[in-house]
Design a protein around this motif. Sequence first.
Motif, mmCIF file in Angstrom:
data_model
loop_
_atom_site.group_PDB
_atom_site.id
_atom_site.type_symbol
_atom_site.label_atom_id
_atom_site.label_comp_id
_atom_site.label_asym_id
_atom_site.label_seq_id
_atom_site.Cartn_x
_atom_site.Cartn_y
_atom_site.Cartn_z
ATOM 1 N N HIS A 163 0.820 -1.216 0.000
ATOM 2 C CA HIS A 163 0.000 0.000 0.000
ATOM 3 C C HIS A 163 0.857 1.270 0.000
ATOM 4 O O HIS A 163 0.391 2.333 -0.396
ATOM 5 N N LEU A 164 2.118 1.165 0.420
ATOM 6 C CA LEU A 164 3.012 2.322 0.381
ATOM 7 C C LEU A 164 3.571 2.554 -1.012
ATOM 8 O O LEU A 164 3.761 3.696 -1.431
ATOM 9 N N ARG A 165 3.860 1.490 -1.733
ATOM 10 C CA ARG A 165 4.453 1.656 -3.057
ATOM 11 C C ARG A 165 3.417 1.788 -4.171
ATOM 12 O O ARG A 165 3.740 2.222 -5.271
ATOM 13 N N SER A 166 2.157 1.451 -3.894
ATOM 14 C CA SER A 166 1.144 1.503 -4.948
ATOM 15 C C SER A 166 0.879 2.928 -5.422
ATOM 16 O O SER A 166 0.513 3.147 -6.571
ATOM 17 N N ARG A 167 1.068 3.892 -4.548
ATOM 18 C CA ARG A 167 0.808 5.285 -4.905
ATOM 19 C C ARG A 167 2.091 6.060 -5.187
ATOM 20 O O ARG A 167 2.065 7.267 -5.434
ATOM 21 N N LEU A 168 3.214 5.356 -5.177
ATOM 22 C CA LEU A 168 4.517 6.012 -5.222
ATOM 23 C C LEU A 168 4.952 6.288 -6.655
ATOM 24 O O LEU A 168 4.908 5.416 -7.518
ATOM 25 N N ARG A 169 5.403 7.508 -6.898
ATOM 26 C CA ARG A 169 5.921 7.894 -8.208
ATOM 27 C C ARG A 169 7.416 8.159 -8.086
ATOM 28 O O ARG A 169 7.839 8.922 -7.219
ATOM 29 N N LEU A 170 8.216 7.544 -8.956
ATOM 30 C CA LEU A 170 9.670 7.729 -8.973
ATOM 31 C C LEU A 170 10.060 8.410 -10.279
ATOM 32 O O LEU A 170 9.647 7.972 -11.360
ATOM 33 N N ARG A 171 10.880 9.465 -10.182
ATOM 34 C CA ARG A 171 11.292 10.164 -11.399
ATOM 35 C C ARG A 171 12.485 11.074 -11.096
ATOM 36 O O ARG A 171 12.998 11.098 -9.964
ATOM 37 N N THR A 172 12.917 11.824 -12.103
ATOM 38 C CA THR A 172 14.044 12.751 -11.944
ATOM 39 C C THR A 172 13.521 14.181 -11.832
ATOM 40 O O THR A 172 12.434 14.499 -12.316
ATOM 41 N N PRO A 173 14.263 15.081 -11.203
ATOM 42 C CA PRO A 173 13.816 16.463 -11.003
ATOM 43 C C PRO A 173 13.928 17.296 -12.270
ATOM 44 O O PRO A 173 14.720 16.984 -13.165
ATOM 45 N N VAL A 174 13.151 18.374 -12.330
ATOM 46 C CA VAL A 174 13.178 19.243 -13.517
ATOM 47 C C VAL A 174 14.118 20.439 -13.333
ATOM 48 O O VAL A 174 14.545 21.040 -14.317
ATOM 49 N N LEU A 175 14.444 20.802 -12.102
ATOM 50 C CA LEU A 175 15.276 21.978 -11.864
ATOM 51 C C LEU A 175 16.768 21.673 -11.897
ATOM 52 O O LEU A 175 17.586 22.601 -11.917
ATOM 53 N N GLY A 176 17.125 20.402 -11.873
ATOM 54 C CA GLY A 176 18.536 20.037 -11.933
ATOM 55 C C GLY A 176 19.339 20.625 -10.793
ATOM 56 O O GLY A 176 18.899 20.656 -9.640
ATOM 57 N N ASP A 177 20.526 21.135 -11.104
ATOM 58 C CA ASP A 177 21.430 21.668 -10.089
ATOM 59 C C ASP A 177 20.929 22.958 -9.446
ATOM 60 O O ASP A 177 21.470 23.400 -8.432
ATOM 61 N N GLU A 178 19.906 23.572 -10.043
ATOM 62 C CA GLU A 178 19.395 24.820 -9.496
ATOM 63 C C GLU A 178 18.431 24.598 -8.331
ATOM 64 O O GLU A 178 18.100 25.535 -7.607
ATOM 65 N N GLY A 179 17.975 23.365 -8.147
ATOM 66 C CA GLY A 179 16.932 23.097 -7.155
ATOM 67 C C GLY A 179 17.269 23.527 -5.747
ATOM 68 O O GLY A 179 16.439 24.127 -5.057
ATOM 69 N N ALA A 180 18.497 23.225 -5.287
ATOM 70 C CA ALA A 180 18.862 23.536 -3.904
ATOM 71 C C ALA A 180 18.903 25.041 -3.658
ATOM 72 O O ALA A 180 18.433 25.527 -2.621
ATOM 73 N N LEU A 181 19.467 25.795 -4.603
ATOM 74 C CA LEU A 181 19.558 27.242 -4.439
ATOM 75 C C LEU A 181 18.160 27.872 -4.465
ATOM 76 O O LEU A 181 17.845 28.761 -3.662
ATOM 77 N N ILE A 182 17.326 27.419 -5.385
ATOM 78 C CA ILE A 182 15.945 27.921 -5.461
ATOM 79 C C ILE A 182 15.192 27.570 -4.182
ATOM 80 O O ILE A 182 14.462 28.402 -3.620
ATOM 81 N N GLY A 183 15.371 26.338 -3.707
ATOM 82 C CA GLY A 183 14.678 25.921 -2.491
ATOM 83 C C GLY A 183 15.138 26.676 -1.258
ATOM 84 O O GLY A 183 14.352 26.961 -0.353
ATOM 85 N N ALA A 184 16.435 27.009 -1.190
ATOM 86 C CA ALA A 184 16.924 27.812 -0.070
ATOM 87 C C ALA A 184 16.245 29.172 -0.057
ATOM 88 O O ALA A 184 15.831 29.681 0.996
ATOM 89 N N ALA A 185 16.107 29.772 -1.246
ATOM 90 C CA ALA A 185 15.429 31.066 -1.339
ATOM 91 C C ALA A 185 13.963 30.942 -0.919
ATOM 92 O O ALA A 185 13.447 31.777 -0.160
ATOM 93 N N GLU A 186 13.293 29.890 -1.382
ATOM 94 C CA GLU A 186 11.875 29.719 -1.036
ATOM 95 C C GLU A 186 11.688 29.460 0.456
ATOM 96 O O GLU A 186 10.681 29.863 1.047
ATOM 97 N N THR A 187 12.655 28.807 1.074
ATOM 98 C CA THR A 187 12.610 28.624 2.532
ATOM 99 C C THR A 187 12.636 29.973 3.229
ATOM 100 O O THR A 187 11.914 30.208 4.206
ATOM 101 N N GLY A 188 13.463 30.880 2.719
ATOM 102 C CA GLY A 188 13.512 32.222 3.290
ATOM 103 C C GLY A 188 12.229 32.986 3.071
ATOM 104 O O GLY A 188 11.739 33.681 3.977
ATOM 105 N N PHE A 189 11.637 32.876 1.883
ATOM 106 C CA PHE A 189 10.400 33.605 1.613
ATOM 107 C C PHE A 189 9.229 33.079 2.432
ATOM 108 O O PHE A 189 8.311 33.836 2.761
ATOM 109 N N ALA A 190 9.241 31.799 2.764
ATOM 110 C CA ALA A 190 8.197 31.270 3.648
ATOM 111 C C ALA A 190 8.233 31.984 4.993
ATOM 112 O O ALA A 190 7.194 32.305 5.579
ATOM 113 N N THR A 191 9.438 32.270 5.478
ATOM 114 C CA THR A 191 9.587 33.020 6.734
ATOM 115 C C THR A 191 9.136 34.459 6.568
ATOM 116 O O THR A 191 8.485 35.030 7.450
#
Length: 361
Positions: A327-355
């Motif tokens: 039941h845990l794997r039946s709904r699970l989707r596995l794939r690759t990210p679309v932002l590539g190497d930019e994801g961490a930097l973008i996510g750090a900024a979004e973490t700040g904007f949430a604050t």
Amino acid sequence: MARTGTEELRRRNRAALVEQLHRHGPQTRAELTEALGLNRSTIGALAADLAEAGYVQETTGRSTGSAGRPSTLAECVPKAATVTAVEIRVDRVRFALVGLGGEVLERAETALDGADPVDAIEVVTGGTARDALEAVAAVPGLVDAGEVAHSTELGWAGRDLAGDLASATGREWQVVDTATAAAVGEWSRGDAHEATKLLYLHGGRGLTAGLVVDGLAPRGGSIQLGHIVVQPGGRECACGLRGCLEAEMEVFGYAEDIEYATLAAGMGDAAARDGLRRSGEDLGRALGAVVTATGPDEILFGGWLRELYLSAAAPVRSALAETTLPHLRSRLRLRTPVLGDEGALIGAAETGFATVVDRMR
């Protein structure tokens, strides 16, 4: 009391409107009315209030397709609120000054000669924008409450990075692990926003994972994927355990040679194919433990794990199926990210904007 309640409601509505425009871009008053569930007069008053405060501007926007005037669009003013986002890696520090609405206003990168924390902090200090409302650093490893508990890639353990950066820069810092930051980035600016629980796997000179729930990183969402034991009594790991995923996969070699390994396997090299298969199986077993514990509905393979997954998806999925409840794997989707190497930097900024948005409420 009623007046206090009215003012609080107005603050919350202002914050909700700013958050809506920040995440989804310019919108008409009609679109804001539908998205926020407020009437048009309230939206108009909030937009005027935020425009006076400098956060929002209204411009003549898209045509309605009829003979009437084009609709008025409300949009963020990027320089009204900025966040400094930093990503620290073993060989470099990347910077971005990001404005409200997600616009990157400045970008820079500085090389590091090794991961000496004093050198890294000095580089971060020199590249930090002093007028940014928030500052967020992403680092590879296990992070909790601003402390880098363990980082294979950086060779750090028990490092109070948030405190070190605060002392060096004279301002507060948030610190998140690279995988969690990338997960926030993919949820906020990528195409993973429909995932309730998003698990991001990061392959660098170590293996980490980050979990976000509805786009937010809960405390305890930083996971040391590389130190899950997949072969009890197996190869000795640098952490002191035996059979850790990092040791069994020989991640330092993969971090340097993954392109060669996948190319060789594609050209029929039996040893390369067998190595990728075994690594895929080990990764799938480790994922089984993480999926059982966290119950994500989507997993993204980032860093060099992207190449491994694309080359060994079948053994990854097979080993995961053998170690996870149906039941845990039946709904699970596995794939690759679309932002590539930019994801961490973008996510750090979004973490700040949430604050930033939370402080407006």
